[in-house]
Design a protein around this motif. Sequence first.
Motif, PDB file in Angstrom:
ATOM      1  N   LEU A   1       0.825  -1.211   0.000  1.00 36.47           N
ATOM      2  CA  LEU A   1       0.000   0.000   0.000  1.00 36.47           C
ATOM      3  C   LEU A   1       0.857   1.258   0.000  1.00 36.47           C
ATOM      4  N   ARG A   2       2.059   1.145  -0.582  1.00 33.22           N
ATOM      5  CA  ARG A   2       2.892   2.334  -0.680  1.00 33.22           C
ATOM      6  C   ARG A   2       2.349   3.211  -1.811  1.00 33.22           C
ATOM      7  N   ALA A   3       3.007   4.327  -2.024  1.00 37.06           N
ATOM      8  CA  ALA A   3       2.581   5.271  -3.075  1.00 37.06           C
ATOM      9  C   ALA A   3       1.129   5.683  -2.880  1.00 37.06           C
ATOM     10  N   HIS A   4       0.726   5.870  -1.606  1.00 34.09           N
ATOM     11  CA  HIS A   4      -0.671   6.221  -1.382  1.00 34.09           C
ATOM     12  C   HIS A   4      -0.915   7.730  -1.398  1.00 34.09           C
ATOM     13  N   ASN A   5       0.096   8.506  -1.806  1.00 34.35           N
ATOM     14  CA  ASN A   5      -0.135   9.940  -2.008  1.00 34.35           C
ATOM     15  C   ASN A   5      -1.107  10.141  -3.172  1.00 34.35           C
ATOM     16  N   LEU A   6      -1.981  11.116  -3.059  1.00 33.39           N
ATOM     17  CA  LEU A   6      -2.891  11.424  -4.165  1.00 33.39           C
ATOM     18  C   LEU A   6      -2.295  12.419  -5.151  1.00 33.39           C
ATOM     19  N   VAL A   7      -1.341  13.233  -4.694  1.00 27.93           N
ATOM     20  CA  VAL A   7      -0.854  14.331  -5.525  1.00 27.93           C
ATOM     21  C   VAL A   7      -0.047  13.864  -6.740  1.00 27.93           C
TER      22      VAL A   7
ATOM     23  N   ALA B   1      -3.834   6.372  13.936  1.00 29.42           N
ATOM     24  CA  ALA B   1      -4.276   5.085  14.484  1.00 29.42           C
ATOM     25  C   ALA B   1      -5.792   4.937  14.362  1.00 29.42           C
ATOM     26  N   VAL B   2      -6.527   5.995  14.701  1.00 28.18           N
ATOM     27  CA  VAL B   2      -7.983   5.949  14.597  1.00 28.18           C
ATOM     28  C   VAL B   2      -8.411   5.764  13.141  1.00 28.18           C
ATOM     29  N   ALA B   3      -7.762   6.507  12.220  1.00 24.96           N
ATOM     30  CA  ALA B   3      -8.119   6.401  10.806  1.00 24.96           C
ATOM     31  C   ALA B   3      -7.887   4.991  10.276  1.00 24.96           C
ATOM     32  N   LEU B   4      -6.774   4.381  10.654  1.00 26.54           N
ATOM     33  CA  LEU B   4      -6.488   3.019  10.192  1.00 26.54           C
ATOM     34  C   LEU B   4      -7.442   2.009  10.793  1.00 26.54           C
ATOM     35  N   SER B   5      -7.833   2.212  12.039  1.00 28.35           N
ATOM     36  CA  SER B   5      -8.827   1.332  12.647  1.00 28.35           C
ATOM     37  C   SER B   5     -10.138   1.404  11.872  1.00 28.35           C
ATOM     38  N   LEU B   6     -10.517   2.630  11.475  1.00 27.45           N
ATOM     39  CA  LEU B   6     -11.728   2.795  10.667  1.00 27.45           C
ATOM     40  C   LEU B   6     -11.579   2.116   9.307  1.00 27.45           C
ATOM     41  N   LEU B   7     -10.419   2.294   8.670  1.00 23.78           N
ATOM     42  CA  LEU B   7     -10.204   1.689   7.358  1.00 23.78           C
ATOM     43  C   LEU B   7     -10.339   0.171   7.406  1.00 23.78           C
ATOM     44  N   LEU B   8      -9.803  -0.427   8.443  1.00 27.99           N
ATOM     45  CA  LEU B   8      -9.915  -1.884   8.565  1.00 27.99           C
ATOM     46  C   LEU B   8     -11.374  -2.319   8.675  1.00 27.99           C
ATOM     47  N   ARG B   9     -12.137  -1.598   9.455  1.00 26.15           N
ATOM     48  CA  ARG B   9     -13.545  -1.981   9.640  1.00 26.15           C
ATOM     49  C   ARG B   9     -14.379  -1.676   8.410  1.00 26.15           C
TER      50      ARG B   9
ATOM     51  N   ASP C   1      -3.939  -7.536   6.091  1.00 27.74           N
ATOM     52  CA  ASP C   1      -2.677  -7.715   6.833  1.00 27.74           C
ATOM     53  C   ASP C   1      -1.832  -6.443   6.796  1.00 27.74           C
ATOM     54  N   GLU C   2      -1.784  -5.795   5.623  1.00 32.26           N
ATOM     55  CA  GLU C   2      -0.955  -4.595   5.506  1.00 32.26           C
ATOM     56  C   GLU C   2      -1.549  -3.436   6.296  1.00 32.26           C
ATOM     57  N   LEU C   3      -2.881  -3.305   6.284  1.00 28.57           N
ATOM     58  CA  LEU C   3      -3.517  -2.257   7.084  1.00 28.57           C
ATOM     59  C   LEU C   3      -3.266  -2.498   8.570  1.00 28.57           C
ATOM     60  N   GLN C   4      -3.288  -3.771   8.977  1.00 29.21           N
ATOM     61  CA  GLN C   4      -3.019  -4.081  10.371  1.00 29.21           C
ATOM     62  C   GLN C   4      -1.584  -3.744  10.748  1.00 29.21           C
ATOM     63  N   ARG C   5      -0.650  -4.010   9.847  1.00 29.79           N
ATOM     64  CA  ARG C   5       0.747  -3.665  10.141  1.00 29.79           C
ATOM     65  C   ARG C   5       0.903  -2.150  10.313  1.00 29.79           C
ATOM     66  N   LYS C   6       0.236  -1.403   9.432  1.00 28.85           N
ATOM     67  CA  LYS C   6       0.310   0.049   9.546  1.00 28.85           C
ATOM     68  C   LYS C   6      -0.341   0.515  10.848  1.00 28.85           C
ATOM     69  N   LEU C   7      -1.459  -0.099  11.188  1.00 35.40           N
ATOM     70  CA  LEU C   7      -2.146   0.270  12.417  1.00 35.40           C
ATOM     71  C   LEU C   7      -1.265  -0.007  13.633  1.00 35.40           C
ATOM     72  N   GLN C   8      -0.637  -1.165  13.658  1.00 36.55           N
ATOM     73  CA  GLN C   8       0.223  -1.508  14.792  1.00 36.55           C
ATOM     74  C   GLN C   8       1.355  -0.505  14.942  1.00 36.55           C
ATOM     75  N   ARG C   9       1.871  -0.031  13.805  1.00 30.71           N
ATOM     76  CA  ARG C   9       2.932   0.975  13.866  1.00 30.71           C
ATOM     77  C   ARG C   9       2.449   2.243  14.563  1.00 30.71           C
TER      78      ARG C   9
ATOM     79  N   ILE D   1      -7.639  -6.257  16.044  1.00 31.21           N
ATOM     80  CA  ILE D   1      -6.494  -5.651  15.392  1.00 31.21           C
ATOM     81  C   ILE D   1      -5.489  -5.121  16.386  1.00 31.21           C
ATOM     82  N   MET D   2      -5.871  -5.021  17.654  1.00 25.21           N
ATOM     83  CA  MET D   2      -4.963  -4.532  18.666  1.00 25.21           C
ATOM     84  C   MET D   2      -4.122  -5.645  19.284  1.00 25.21           C
ATOM     85  N   GLY D   3      -4.114  -6.797  18.662  1.00 26.13           N
ATOM     86  CA  GLY D   3      -3.299  -7.890  19.167  1.00 26.13           C
ATOM     87  C   GLY D   3      -4.035  -8.768  20.164  1.00 26.13           C
ATOM     88  N   GLN D   4      -5.328  -8.508  20.384  1.00 25.54           N
ATOM     89  CA  GLN D   4      -6.102  -9.347  21.295  1.00 25.54           C
ATOM     90  C   GLN D   4      -6.571 -10.597  20.549  1.00 25.54           C
TER      91      GLN D   4
END
Length: 367
Positions: A158-164, A229-237, A258-266, A313-316
Amino acid sequence: MQPLISLVVPYHNHPEGLPRLLKSIAAQSLKDIEVVVVDDCSDRPCRDIVAAHVSGGMNIRLLECAERRFTKNARLIGIEAATAPVVGFADADDALWGTEELERHVRLMLNEEADLLHFNLLHLGVSEQESKAYAWAAPFAPALEGGAVFAAYVNGRLRAHNLVNKYVSRSLCLAMLPAAKESGVKRYMEDLALNTLFFFHSRRYRGSEGIGYACKPRDSARIKAPGRAVALSLLLREFVPYIVRQGSDLDVARACSDELQRKLQRWVGTTYAHAREAEAAGPGRIFEEVMEDLLEHGSESSVLKAFLGGHPIMGQARMDRADKERTSQRLKTLAALGKPFAARLKTLPAQWKAFSPFGSLFTSGRR
């Protein structure tokens, strides 16, 4: 004259940068350009700046929001107002690069009948010698078709996610707009949210090695980990179930999750570190400086679900039916408690705090 490209520019209190952006647009060899500036309820309006450039011959439409909509929704307002067959994006404090790349890229996109064109992005340094192409934003391939477009994006983490550094077709905008409007993401990761939808719906991708846009590296102080973190949690759901309903290949959907979860964990990890720093600085500052920041860019419900709900997604461990019922009851109880939010958190029973991966933070004073 019908413009060939509409450039959507969200604006919020950047009167110093907007003239530089508009000057770079006016300098382009392509003149069939429509600029859609969306003033997101600024304290420092841009009417005079826009009027000065319109009087100089530029085709600029100014849309003014009566209330703050944040970047994602400002972009969507601009997309809906755009009239050209190609839509591009710019930020009010950046600039287009060169004078001929925009025309070359628009012609390439139209000639190839592509719905998504992806080009290189330049990070400006202190001097021109220090400026360099941003490798993380580089195109995936010269050409991709069908499901291979989204697969390449997912396999590229999910790299290159810039819109510009993307131009998209009007038809691609119409395909992604319903889901984009429904998304709860407002700011911080809004480019990831919209770009992921563009790649998912794209069926004809073209990549260019040319550099068409220049941006300054963002001030790290502006990169708010809690909001991300909140935005990524929303994206996953929101996004993963959406692409499955839309018929995505399940392996690709799992890889995307999986990739969204990795970003969220970061970003959750970064938020945790920031929270610890705030807590160490003095009693109560964890709530004032971190939790309130979360609420600025995410709904209260989203924050509570992510940080108190034991979300998988929080590791639980994945929640069973009883866990979900307990979480639902917690949210109802919290909704009945009085504000402010900080005081609400402090009233949580000990077992609730323990259930959250951030349980150790929900205490008052120093440990």
